[in-house]
Design a protein around this motif. Structure first.
Motif, PDB file in Angstrom:
ATOM      1  N   ARG A   1       0.827  -1.195   0.000  1.00 27.46           N
ATOM      2  CA  ARG A   1       0.000   0.000   0.000  1.00 27.46           C
ATOM      3  C   ARG A   1       0.862   1.246   0.000  1.00 27.46           C
ATOM      4  O   ARG A   1       2.072   1.187   0.190  1.00 27.46           O
ATOM      5  CB  ARG A   1      -0.888   0.003   1.252  1.00 27.46           C
ATOM      6  CG  ARG A   1      -1.865  -1.146   1.312  1.00 27.46           C
ATOM      7  CD  ARG A   1      -2.776  -0.977   2.524  1.00 27.46           C
ATOM      8  NE  ARG A   1      -3.651   0.160   2.350  1.00 27.46           N
ATOM      9  CZ  ARG A   1      -4.790   0.111   1.672  1.00 27.46           C
ATOM     10  NH1 ARG A   1      -5.187  -1.000   1.113  1.00 27.46           N
ATOM     11  NH2 ARG A   1      -5.550   1.189   1.552  1.00 27.46           N
ATOM     12  N   GLU A   2       0.232   2.374  -0.175  1.00 23.34           N
ATOM     13  CA  GLU A   2       0.956   3.639  -0.082  1.00 23.34           C
ATOM     14  C   GLU A   2       1.172   3.879   1.405  1.00 23.34           C
ATOM     15  O   GLU A   2       0.221   4.102   2.161  1.00 23.34           O
ATOM     16  CB  GLU A   2       0.119   4.772  -0.682  1.00 23.34           C
ATOM     17  CG  GLU A   2       0.855   6.099  -0.709  1.00 23.34           C
ATOM     18  CD  GLU A   2      -0.079   7.239  -1.150  1.00 23.34           C
ATOM     19  OE1 GLU A   2      -0.463   7.233  -2.324  1.00 23.34           O
ATOM     20  OE2 GLU A   2      -0.400   8.085  -0.297  1.00 23.34           O
ATOM     21  N   ILE A   3       2.406   3.832   1.826  1.00 22.54           N
ATOM     22  CA  ILE A   3       2.694   3.884   3.251  1.00 22.54           C
ATOM     23  C   ILE A   3       3.267   5.213   3.691  1.00 22.54           C
ATOM     24  O   ILE A   3       4.197   5.750   3.098  1.00 22.54           O
ATOM     25  CB  ILE A   3       3.641   2.737   3.627  1.00 22.54           C
ATOM     26  CG1 ILE A   3       2.841   1.425   3.561  1.00 22.54           C
ATOM     27  CG2 ILE A   3       4.220   2.922   5.007  1.00 22.54           C
ATOM     28  CD1 ILE A   3       3.684   0.205   3.582  1.00 22.54           C
TER      29      ILE A   3
ATOM     30  N   ASP B   1       6.249   6.203   1.329  1.00 17.53           N
ATOM     31  CA  ASP B   1       5.820   6.659  -0.003  1.00 17.53           C
ATOM     32  C   ASP B   1       5.258   8.070   0.033  1.00 17.53           C
ATOM     33  O   ASP B   1       5.514   8.881  -0.841  1.00 17.53           O
ATOM     34  CB  ASP B   1       4.751   5.707  -0.554  1.00 17.53           C
ATOM     35  CG  ASP B   1       5.213   4.270  -0.497  1.00 17.53           C
ATOM     36  OD1 ASP B   1       4.476   3.427   0.038  1.00 17.53           O
ATOM     37  OD2 ASP B   1       6.332   3.998  -0.982  1.00 17.53           O
TER      38      ASP B   1
END
Lengths: 256, 189
Positions: free
Chosen positions: A113-115, A119
């Motif tokens: 996932r977009e962390i 990210d």
């Protein structure tokens, strides 16, 4: 040799089984019990031989596997109760593996996932505090051990007639490994063992590698499934030599 | 308030907030403005930032809205931060997944799934504030029950627990339902 390596990455028996299942390219619901049990026991033996901490859970699983295997090999016994019991053990194991596998996949999904902190970032960030990035290791301890088994196959069990007993220290090997990586960049796992003269030396090199992974001085990765294992430095080499010098290696006599 | 001023004000509020701003909170600050209007403005801003070429966007996480840098620029931002990222091991992520999908759950129940001790991992997750103790299970020993935190939602870009993807079916086999009868994220979607 008494260097004991305790890895923080603690992986359990289910993890090992799933690894073996993947390696053998079979499905969880249809495990070849005999083969898997054999490989499982061989891995445990190797881990114990390397003085790695083998927790009780591994041994309990070993007993379970042997039990399931023996039930399958025995001729059909009279009594429905026995049959059900043997089915249960195997079914239970499969259920546990399937369940664990689900969460392994879920973990992979989470990691992709977009962390925040890796990210995407906030305007107000706290660099002082270790918010920590999420990076999953791509390689497991068992991948390394499997690779080691292949290397050891080239060295038959030896008896010791050495005239000079060379004390090969783990620390020395760690320094040599770092230098080699600094010179060559990314190196294939097997090549570290090319110039090893004995089984003992192979094991020492391997332990040095594990120590380096533990202190995050080097990284091991595998870009393709079942492809070659690649090793590389995780930080500038000068900094790493400092870390190695400072590192406490259990069992080592620094007075020597 | 004029629609343009509203957009500008909301932008400023998002910029300054130190945690995701819920519609509730925004509404409290912007007294007199309809929630529907606030929401519409937020969506408009989101659409604007989502257009290519912007360095930040508005994420919907942990029940609120939050401005964050665009993930395409992650590399650059990391360079600026110069922090030393700690890696989260596979073991930690797996344990976290188990807690996320099965909460509330005890340590023993987690260990049952992973097949190994999770003491150290739980400590790490607690320290990172990704999980917390949510109560005690009313059985012998009254062990702690663990659940995920709002921080967990924030870090993994989730609106709320039902935003977690459904656990996959493995090899088409039917996997038994979790023992607890309570509704859990696993059954939500």
């Amino acid at each position: 040799m008494t260097t004991k390596v305790q890895l923080e990455i603690f992986e359990g028996p289910l993890d090992l089984l799933l690894h073996l299942i993947k390696k053998n390219e079979v499905s969880i619901t249809d495990i070849p019990i005999a083969t898997i049990t054999e490989q499982y026991l061989a891995t445990l033996e190797l881990m114990q031989g390397l003085n790695l901490d083998v927790a009780g859970e591994f041994l309990v699983m070993a007993a379970t596997l042997v039990h399931i295997k023996s039930r399958m090999l025995l001729p059909e016994e009279a009594g429905v109760a026995d049959e059900e019991e043997e089915e249960d053990s195997r079914e239970e194991l499969i259920r546990r593996l399937l369940e664990y596998q689900r969460f392994k996949e879920a973990a992979g999904d989470l990691e992709r996932r977009e962390i925040l902190g890796r990210d995407a970032f906030l305007r107000v960030s706290e660099p002082a505090e270790d918010t920590g990035t999420v990076e999953m290791e791509t390689l497991s301890l068992f991948d390394l051990i499997s690779a080691l088994r292949h290397v050891l196959d080239r060295f038959p069990e030896e008896s010791f007639h050495q005239v000079t007993l060379e004390k090969i220290s783990v620390r020395e090997k760690m320094t040599l490994l770092l230098d080699e990586l600094h010179r060559l960049g990314t190196v294939v796992f097997q090549s570290f063992f090319e110039r090893a003269g004995s089984r003992m030396e192979v094991v020492v090199i391997f332990l040095a590698m594990l120590e380096l992974v533990k202190i995050r001085a080097i990284r091991a990765r595998q870009d393709q499934r079942l492809g070659p294992i690649l090793i590389e430095l995780a930080a500038p080499v000068e900094e790493l030599h400092g870390r190695v010098a400072a590192e406490e290696i259990e069992g080592e006599d620094r007075g020597a | 308030m004029e629609p343009d001023s509203l957009k500008s004000v909301i932008e400023s509020l998002l910029f300054v907030a130190d945690s995701p701003l819920s519609l509730q909170r925004l509404s409290a600050v912007l007294e007199g403005v309809e929630k529907a209007e606030i929401l519409a403005t937020l969506r408009a801003l989101q659409a604007e930032y989502d257009a290519p070429g912007r360095g930040f966007r508005i994420a919907e996480v942990a029940g609120g809205f939050q401005m964050r840098s665009s993930k395409e620029n992650a590399e650059w931002v990391r360079k600026l931060q110069r922090g030393k990222p700690t890696r989260m091991s596979r073991a930690t992520l797996e344990t976290l997944s188990i807690v996320a999908y099965r909460q509330p759950i005890t340590k023993a129940e987690i260990e049952d799934v992973r097949g190994v001790d999770v003491d150290g991992v739980l400590t790490t997750l607690l320290e990172r504030r990704l999980i917390r103790i949510v109560g005690r299970k009313e059985v012998v020993g009254r062990p702690f029950l663990y659940g995920t935190t709002a921080e967990f939602l924030e870090i993994f870009n989730l609106k709320d627990l039902s935003d977690l993807p459904t656990l996959k079916e493995i090899e088409g086999a039917v996997v038994p339902e979790p023992p607890a009868g309570e509704s859990s994220p696993e059954n939500a979607k």
